[in-house]
Enzyme design. Structure first.
Site, PDB file in Angstrom:
ATOM      1  N   ARG A 182      20.041 -52.112  47.586  1.00  0.00           N
ATOM      2  CA  ARG A 182      18.782 -52.655  47.786  1.00  0.00           C
ATOM      3  C   ARG A 182      18.485 -52.310  49.299  1.00  0.00           C
ATOM      4  NH1 ARG A 182      19.944 -58.821  47.309  1.00  0.00           N
ATOM      5  NH2 ARG A 182      21.877 -58.077  48.231  1.00  0.00           N
ATOM      6  N   ASN A 230      18.534 -58.099  43.155  1.00  0.00           N
ATOM      7  CA  ASN A 230      19.883 -58.097  41.992  1.00  0.00           C
ATOM      8  C   ASN A 230      19.455 -59.286  41.198  1.00  0.00           C
ATOM      9  OD1 ASN A 230      21.164 -56.452  43.716  1.00  0.00           O
ATOM     10  ND2 ASN A 230      22.655 -57.915  44.530  1.00  0.00           N
TER      11      ASN A 230
END
EC number: 3.6.1.7
Length: 91
Positions: free
Chosen positions: A18, A36
């Site tokens: 990320r 996520n």
């Protein structure tokens, strides 16, 4: 301005995916989000001009995190998306 959604599977959680996705997006002027998912995948909403967005998608498919790897990217174009002003990690 084009908006796409991506569901990325592979080794994409716990490897800085990320964060590196956010850095790439910011470098290319892409806005949107990355988060996520409970199933171990990562969801991305990316918005930008055609060429930078194509570069972003290529980098995601190649796995932006050196510790991880991408097995598959499910890519969809969104026609009626909200306008993002920055790229952020959603927790």
């Amino acid at each position: 301005m084009k908006t796409v959604t991506m569901k990325v599977t592979g080794l994409v959680q716990g490897v800085g995916f990320r964060w590196t996705t956010q850095m790439i997006a910011q470098d290319l002027g892409i806005t949107g989000t990355v988060k996520n998912n409970p199933d171990g995948s990562v969801s991305i909403v990316a918005q930008g001009e055609e060429l930078p967005l194509e570069h972003f998608i290529k980098k995601i498919k190649a796995s932006p995190s050196v510790a991880g790897h991408v097995d598959h990217v499910d890519l969809n174009t969104v026609s009626d998306a909200e306008k993002f002003t920055r790229f952020s990690v959603v927790y």
